[in-house]
Write a protein that holds these residues in place. Structure first.
Motif, PDB file in Angstrom:
ATOM      1  N   ALA A  18       0.783  -1.268  -0.260  1.00  0.00           N
ATOM      2  CA  ALA A  18      -0.014  -0.106  -0.327  1.00  0.00           C
ATOM      3  C   ALA A  18       1.164   1.532  -0.496  1.00  0.00           C
ATOM      4  CB  ALA A  18      -1.067   0.123   1.198  1.00  0.00           C
ATOM      5  N   TYR A  19       1.892   1.286   0.589  1.00  0.00           N
ATOM      6  CA  TYR A  19       2.429   2.942   0.579  1.00  0.00           C
ATOM      7  C   TYR A  19       3.331   2.983  -0.545  1.00  0.00           C
ATOM      8  CZ  TYR A  19       6.767   5.568   1.992  1.00  0.00           C
ATOM      9  OH  TYR A  19       7.514   6.782   1.837  1.00  0.00           O
ATOM     10  N   ARG A  20       4.065   1.759  -1.435  1.00  0.00           N
ATOM     11  CA  ARG A  20       4.475   2.150  -2.645  1.00  0.00           C
ATOM     12  C   ARG A  20       3.745   2.396  -3.552  1.00  0.00           C
ATOM     13  NH1 ARG A  20       7.668  -1.850   0.707  1.00  0.00           N
ATOM     14  NH2 ARG A  20       9.887  -1.840  -0.449  1.00  0.00           N
ATOM     15  N   ASP A 100      15.524  -0.581  -3.486  1.00  0.00           N
ATOM     16  CA  ASP A 100      15.284   0.046  -4.855  1.00  0.00           C
ATOM     17  C   ASP A 100      14.385   1.115  -4.589  1.00  0.00           C
ATOM     18  OD1 ASP A 100      16.462   1.217  -7.022  1.00  0.00           O
ATOM     19  OD2 ASP A 100      15.032   0.505  -8.083  1.00  0.00           O
ATOM     20  N   SER A 101      12.826   0.093  -4.171  1.00  0.00           N
ATOM     21  CA  SER A 101      11.079   1.031  -4.869  1.00  0.00           C
ATOM     22  C   SER A 101      10.973   1.791  -3.713  1.00  0.00           C
ATOM     23  CB  SER A 101      10.669  -0.509  -4.842  1.00  0.00           C
ATOM     24  OG  SER A 101      10.008  -1.311  -3.886  1.00  0.00           O
ATOM     25  N   VAL A 102      11.448   1.706  -2.955  1.00  0.00           N
ATOM     26  CA  VAL A 102      10.888   2.710  -1.549  1.00  0.00           C
ATOM     27  C   VAL A 102      11.636   3.752  -1.390  1.00  0.00           C
ATOM     28  CG1 VAL A 102      12.536   1.943   0.494  1.00  0.00           C
ATOM     29  CG2 VAL A 102       9.914   2.281   0.517  1.00  0.00           C
ATOM     30  N   SER A 103      12.320   4.198  -2.749  1.00  0.00           N
ATOM     31  CA  SER A 103      13.400   5.705  -2.805  1.00  0.00           C
ATOM     32  C   SER A 103      12.435   6.589  -2.877  1.00  0.00           C
ATOM     33  CB  SER A 103      15.166   4.827  -3.318  1.00  0.00           C
ATOM     34  OG  SER A 103      14.606   5.208  -4.322  1.00  0.00           O
ATOM     35  N   MET A 104      12.922   7.416  -2.071  1.00  0.00           N
ATOM     36  CA  MET A 104      11.745   8.642  -2.192  1.00  0.00           C
ATOM     37  C   MET A 104      12.067   9.004  -3.920  1.00  0.00           C
ATOM     38  SD  MET A 104      11.023  11.381  -0.132  1.00  0.00           S
ATOM     39  CE  MET A 104      10.857  11.570   1.189  1.00  0.00           C
ATOM     40  N   ALA A 105      13.541   9.269  -4.897  1.00  0.00           N
ATOM     41  CA  ALA A 105      13.614   9.064  -6.222  1.00  0.00           C
ATOM     42  C   ALA A 105      12.189   7.816  -6.623  1.00  0.00           C
ATOM     43  CB  ALA A 105      15.024   8.818  -6.653  1.00  0.00           C
ATOM     44  N   ALA A 106      12.269   6.638  -6.758  1.00  0.00           N
ATOM     45  CA  ALA A 106      11.696   5.741  -6.886  1.00  0.00           C
ATOM     46  C   ALA A 106       9.964   6.156  -7.164  1.00  0.00           C
ATOM     47  CB  ALA A 106      11.996   4.399  -6.492  1.00  0.00           C
ATOM     48  N   LEU A 107       9.667   7.278  -5.711  1.00  0.00           N
ATOM     49  CA  LEU A 107       8.670   6.847  -5.690  1.00  0.00           C
ATOM     50  C   LEU A 107       8.162   8.289  -6.163  1.00  0.00           C
ATOM     51  CD1 LEU A 107       8.209   6.172  -1.765  1.00  0.00           C
ATOM     52  CD2 LEU A 107       6.811   5.234  -3.107  1.00  0.00           C
ATOM     53  N   PRO A 240      20.829  11.998  12.206  1.00  0.00           N
ATOM     54  CA  PRO A 240      20.796  10.886  11.436  1.00  0.00           C
ATOM     55  C   PRO A 240      20.703   9.728  11.194  1.00  0.00           C
ATOM     56  CG  PRO A 240      23.268  11.838  11.825  1.00  0.00           C
ATOM     57  CD  PRO A 240      21.929  12.092  13.032  1.00  0.00           C
ATOM     58  N   HIS A 241      19.554   9.661   9.872  1.00  0.00           N
ATOM     59  CA  HIS A 241      18.373   8.504  10.689  1.00  0.00           C
ATOM     60  C   HIS A 241      18.066   8.004   8.588  1.00  0.00           C
ATOM     61  CE1 HIS A 241      15.162   5.683  11.421  1.00  0.00           C
ATOM     62  NE2 HIS A 241      15.301   5.672  12.519  1.00  0.00           N
ATOM     63  N   GLU A 242      18.441   6.727   8.620  1.00  0.00           N
ATOM     64  CA  GLU A 242      17.974   6.315   7.118  1.00  0.00           C
ATOM     65  C   GLU A 242      16.195   6.873   6.875  1.00  0.00           C
ATOM     66  OE1 GLU A 242      17.128   1.848   5.791  1.00  0.00           O
ATOM     67  OE2 GLU A 242      18.536   2.112   5.775  1.00  0.00           O
ATOM     68  N   VAL A 243      16.317   7.264   6.064  1.00  0.00           N
ATOM     69  CA  VAL A 243      14.822   7.647   5.229  1.00  0.00           C
ATOM     70  C   VAL A 243      14.435   7.230   4.026  1.00  0.00           C
ATOM     71  CG1 VAL A 243      13.761   9.402   4.551  1.00  0.00           C
ATOM     72  CG2 VAL A 243      15.475   9.724   6.320  1.00  0.00           C
ATOM     73  N   ASN A 244      13.978   6.652   3.892  1.00  0.00           N
ATOM     74  CA  ASN A 244      13.437   5.790   2.262  1.00  0.00           C
ATOM     75  C   ASN A 244      14.308   4.909   1.623  1.00  0.00           C
ATOM     76  OD1 ASN A 244      11.271   7.261   2.618  1.00  0.00           O
ATOM     77  ND2 ASN A 244      10.720   6.684   0.922  1.00  0.00           N
ATOM     78  N   GLY A 245      15.000   4.226   3.087  1.00  0.00           N
ATOM     79  CA  GLY A 245      16.465   3.061   2.932  1.00  0.00           C
ATOM     80  C   GLY A 245      16.828   3.935   1.804  1.00  0.00           C
ATOM     81  N   GLN A 246      17.290   5.425   2.102  1.00  0.00           N
ATOM     82  CA  GLN A 246      18.710   5.952   2.080  1.00  0.00           C
ATOM     83  C   GLN A 246      19.033   6.757   3.398  1.00  0.00           C
ATOM     84  OE1 GLN A 246      20.121   6.682  -1.747  1.00  0.00           O
ATOM     85  NE2 GLN A 246      19.400   4.135  -1.515  1.00  0.00           N
ATOM     86  N   PRO A 247      20.731   7.819   2.925  1.00  0.00           N
ATOM     87  CA  PRO A 247      20.649   7.972   3.908  1.00  0.00           C
ATOM     88  C   PRO A 247      19.674   9.814   4.505  1.00  0.00           C
ATOM     89  CG  PRO A 247      22.865   7.200   2.352  1.00  0.00           C
ATOM     90  CD  PRO A 247      21.449   6.503   2.206  1.00  0.00           C
TER      91      PRO A 247
END
Length: 313
Positions: A18-20, A100-107, A240-247
């Motif tokens: 659902a999130y993706r 890869d699919s959850v990254s900001m760029a992908a979304l 610092p915290h991982e956000v959508n699978g990226q730094p």
């Protein structure tokens, strides 16, 4: 296994689907809850609970997305997904696709797809569902789903390459970036940024944001180095915290309330894009939200003596 146990076992998968599709934590949680209500109210026991619930949450998400797209077309400024700090669903066999699919760029790229294309891409490309299950979920033939997937892949592949940096390399680069940010080190920041890096903010008209994207390593480095020291003076900190699978990082006011979330796209050993999500509607799931307008006023007040001194000189 009881209905509740079956559902709870599948909840992480349902949320991740659902999130993706939706790009919204709150809407994804609502879609999962609606899926439970429908499942709980059904007297039949399916041959595959996973297939049934995945199809249900997909159909609900498609309906929600169709109405959400109207709102997003009228959105003030660029639209970013709600930041996701941790994906609840893990599958070692599909870890690369999931990350890869959850990254900001992908979304952001997924926003280019129609709701059906997006659902088909998520189910097939990300989670590896068979075309029979995909077809049942979206209410189309398998042949139609194959065509939808072809179009979706074309859009996604034209948008960007996949992230290639391994986690350790990303973390090391992010650590250097945030050290340079703390120190206001223009040269240190510039070294880590791609030549054509862009910095973009999402306030949705509900919080201060950049008037336009800032482009170029020199411009972005100088902006960051000039802003954060003043934020630190009024006790804004970041973790610092991982956000959508990226730094990324969570920025907090002096009371520990969430001001905004920064997400970094890392590729080829450099930061390609910096996204700042400051719209308070997108931060409530992370924690209590700070008053961004009050922070902005406090920063302007703190800078006023310096600006006046510079004007006199």
């Amino acid at each position: 296994m009881s209905k509740v146990e079956e559902f709870e076992e599948l909840r992480p998968l349902l949320f991740s689907i659902a999130y993706r599709i939706l790009g919204s934590v709150g809407e994804a949680e609502d879609a999962v809850q609606e899926t439970w209500l429908r499942f709980d109210g059904s007297a039949t026991r399916p041959a595959s609970t996973k297939a049934l619930l995945s199809a249900a949450v997909t159909r609900i998400s498609i309906d929600v997305l169709r109405s959400a797209r109207v709102r997003r077309e009228a959105y003030v400024g660029p639209w970013f997904p709600e930041p996701l700090l941790a994906d609840p669903y893990q599958d070692p066999e599909r870890s690369a696709e999931l990350a890869d699919s959850v990254s900001m760029a992908a979304l952001v790229l997924l926003e280019r797809l129609s709701p059906l294309e997006r659902a088909v891409f998520v189910l097939r490309e990300v989670f590896g569902f068979g075309f029979d299950d995909v077809a049942a979920a979206v209410g189309r033939s398998e042949a139609a789903c194959r065509q939808l997937l072809v179009r979706a892949r074309r859009h996604m592949e034209a948008g960007r390459p996949r992230f290639e940096a391994v986690r350790k390399e990303r973390e090391e680069l992010a650590s250097r970036f945030f050290d340079a940010l703390r120190e206001g080190d223009v040269a240190g920041l510039r070294e880590l940024l791609a030549a054509d890096v862009s910095m973009v903010g999402d306030g949705g008209g509900k919080a201060p944001q950049l008037a336009r994207a800032v482009i170029g390593a020199e411009n972005v480095a100088r902006l960051l180095a000039s802003v954060f020291p003043w934020m630190a003076r009024i006790d804004v900190t970041f973790e610092p915290h991982e956000v959508n699978g990226q730094p990324g990082a969570i920025f907090l006011d002096r009371d520990g309330k969430v001001l905004h979330i920064l997400a970094l796209d890392v590729l080829d050993g450099q930061i390609q894009t910096i996204r700042s999500v400051i719209n308070p509607d997108k931060l409530g799931h992370v924690g209590p939200v700070a008053d961004a307008w009050a922070i902005d006023r406090a920063m302007r007040q703190a800078r006023r003596p310096t600006d006046q001194a510079e004007a006199r000189t």
